[in-house]
Design a protein around this motif. Sequence first.
Motif, PDB file in Angstrom:
ATOM      1  N   TRP A 114      16.286  -0.462  16.009  1.00  0.00           N
ATOM      2  CA  TRP A 114      15.421  -0.357  14.831  1.00  0.00           C
ATOM      3  C   TRP A 114      15.108   1.106  14.517  1.00  0.00           C
ATOM      4  O   TRP A 114      15.058   1.514  13.354  1.00  0.00           O
ATOM      5  CB  TRP A 114      14.121  -1.130  15.042  1.00  0.00           C
ATOM      6  CG  TRP A 114      14.242  -2.592  14.745  1.00  0.00           C
ATOM      7  CD1 TRP A 114      14.093  -3.623  15.605  1.00  0.00           C
ATOM      8  CD2 TRP A 114      14.561  -3.183  13.478  1.00  0.00           C
ATOM      9  NE1 TRP A 114      14.299  -4.828  14.970  1.00  0.00           N
ATOM     10  CE2 TRP A 114      14.578  -4.591  13.663  1.00  0.00           C
ATOM     11  CE3 TRP A 114      14.838  -2.676  12.212  1.00  0.00           C
ATOM     12  CZ2 TRP A 114      14.867  -5.484  12.625  1.00  0.00           C
ATOM     13  CZ3 TRP A 114      15.117  -3.555  11.172  1.00  0.00           C
ATOM     14  CH2 TRP A 114      15.130  -4.945  11.379  1.00  0.00           C
TER      15      TRP A 114
ATOM     16  N   SER B  56      13.223   0.160   3.896  1.00  0.00           N
ATOM     17  CA  SER B  56      12.758   0.407   5.266  1.00  0.00           C
ATOM     18  C   SER B  56      13.472   1.550   5.967  1.00  0.00           C
ATOM     19  O   SER B  56      13.388   1.677   7.195  1.00  0.00           O
ATOM     20  CB  SER B  56      12.886  -0.863   6.125  1.00  0.00           C
ATOM     21  OG  SER B  56      12.199  -1.935   5.546  1.00  0.00           O
ATOM     22  N   ILE B  57      14.196   2.382   5.224  1.00  0.00           N
ATOM     23  CA  ILE B  57      14.899   3.516   5.840  1.00  0.00           C
ATOM     24  C   ILE B  57      14.159   4.776   5.419  1.00  0.00           C
ATOM     25  O   ILE B  57      14.379   5.312   4.334  1.00  0.00           O
ATOM     26  CB  ILE B  57      16.379   3.541   5.400  1.00  0.00           C
ATOM     27  CG1 ILE B  57      17.045   2.221   5.759  1.00  0.00           C
ATOM     28  CG2 ILE B  57      17.114   4.705   6.062  1.00  0.00           C
ATOM     29  CD1 ILE B  57      18.263   1.915   4.934  1.00  0.00           C
ATOM     30  N   THR B  58      13.244   5.227   6.258  1.00  0.00           N
ATOM     31  CA  THR B  58      12.336   6.297   5.868  1.00  0.00           C
ATOM     32  C   THR B  58      12.850   7.691   6.225  1.00  0.00           C
ATOM     33  O   THR B  58      12.412   8.672   5.649  1.00  0.00           O
ATOM     34  CB  THR B  58      10.962   6.104   6.540  1.00  0.00           C
ATOM     35  OG1 THR B  58      11.166   5.998   7.959  1.00  0.00           O
ATOM     36  CG2 THR B  58      10.294   4.826   6.031  1.00  0.00           C
TER      37      THR B  58
ATOM     38  N   GLY C  21      16.134   3.065  11.072  1.00  0.00           N
ATOM     39  CA  GLY C  21      15.167   3.731  10.194  1.00  0.00           C
ATOM     40  C   GLY C  21      15.559   5.123   9.764  1.00  0.00           C
ATOM     41  O   GLY C  21      14.942   5.688   8.855  1.00  0.00           O
TER      42      GLY C  21
END
Length: 489
Positions: free
Chosen positions: A219, A248-250, A223
């Motif tokens: 996870w 959700s890919i910061t 990210g």
Amino acid sequence: MITGEIRNKIDKIWTDMWAGGITNPLTVIEQLTYLMFIRSLDEKELEMESVEALSGEEMPKNFPQDKAGQDMRWSKFKTKDSRAIYDIVGSKVFPFIKAMNGKNTSAFSRYMQDAMFLIPTPQVLQKIITGLDELYEHDIKDLDMQGDVYEYMLGKLSTAGQNGQFRTPKQIRDMMVRLLDPTPDNKVCDPACGTAGFLVSTAEYIREKYETEMTPEQWEHFGGAMFTGFDTDRTMLRISAMNLMLHSITQPRIEYVDSVSKQNSISSAYDIILANPPFTGTIDTESINDNLKAVCSSKKTELLFVALFLRMLRKGGRCSCIVPDGVLFGTTRAHKALRKELVENHQLQAVISMPSGVFKPYAGVSTAVLVFTKTGAGGTDKVWFYDMRADGYSLDDKRTPIEDNDIPDIIARFHNLEGEADRKPTEQSFFVEKSAIVVNDYDLSINRYKEIVYEKVEYDAPAVIMDRLDKLNLDIASQMEELRGLIGE
């Protein structure tokens, strides 16, 4: 999946902006992106305040804690008079988010320095803020839906870039991702990322297939480090960073890089490359990286990018990329050298010919998807060809949904190539032996190998046809006489 009601609300915001004088679709999306980011900062601040109230621990904040800083929050200014909102956003909030680079390490904030606030009037800004607020508070339930809403907005881009960049339709992107079947441990790159569509499609696929079994380490990789995108348009970098953030890919690696230039020396770094590189462009010879010239000495972007993919992939890494048909059959030395490199030194697995309407309304260019694995030691024994005739949408400028769709068949057949062995060149998909490709000067166009079966048509004898015409003439004469009688002649 967004509903018709949500689409109508987005269309209303879009119409308000157009009516207010913002008529460039890219500018509309860019300005909406800024406002979505401003709202997201306040949302995160509210979350931190809730956590702080429950835990008693001080949490990091996005906004200064004095009155001036708090006045910049979406929840504080959204109900004010339109002129007050315009002043706060234009003269305070916008300069604040432009200066966030360094303080906020998100990919989006890194490309804000040259951003411009272009919403023309207080009334237009108030309508947009009201419309976005209604969407977020009543219709958008989670991050997935935020991503869907943004994807719908991006779908309104209807112009191509100066060098032939096209936004790839989602169904084509999703197909290409499924052909490669990425895993949570892969590193994925799009060296011409545009709006980051391929990276988003990969993220959606990973979550769909692996979400329930991913480890905390996977996870963390998901990210950020999993995804890399390069582009030479800062507007696109901002949009792509926002697109990834909404999925959700910061912390992706989104960089301003001219991928085929000396500026980019990345080699053997990625497991997966997915791309639709710019077509029809040419680059100054002096700026092209020398190791790309060694593969194909050309200034054409469509050739240089394929050579680049080979360099950037690690051994065993796989690529699914879109190329214009000219790459498949072009007769220049550079065209032939690139195709020979793919066939002789690596494993070219598939050439999927796509109908020319796939990129409408941008252009009617004919394209194909190449699927290959970097080996550095050959491996191409035969190449699988597929003649895609439909992608689930009409092939005119409207691109409306239709029933005909070859994409599920393409994916199923590609993942069961053993079952393709006995198919003939008269069918929609078939294998071509490497020896035949070599004999044909490494030509990879499907029409070179496809066989067309012509059905024999039986016609009646000329005398029979003449008798039939005589009978028709008699019938017409009889009916004309009857018609004259009816009108009293």
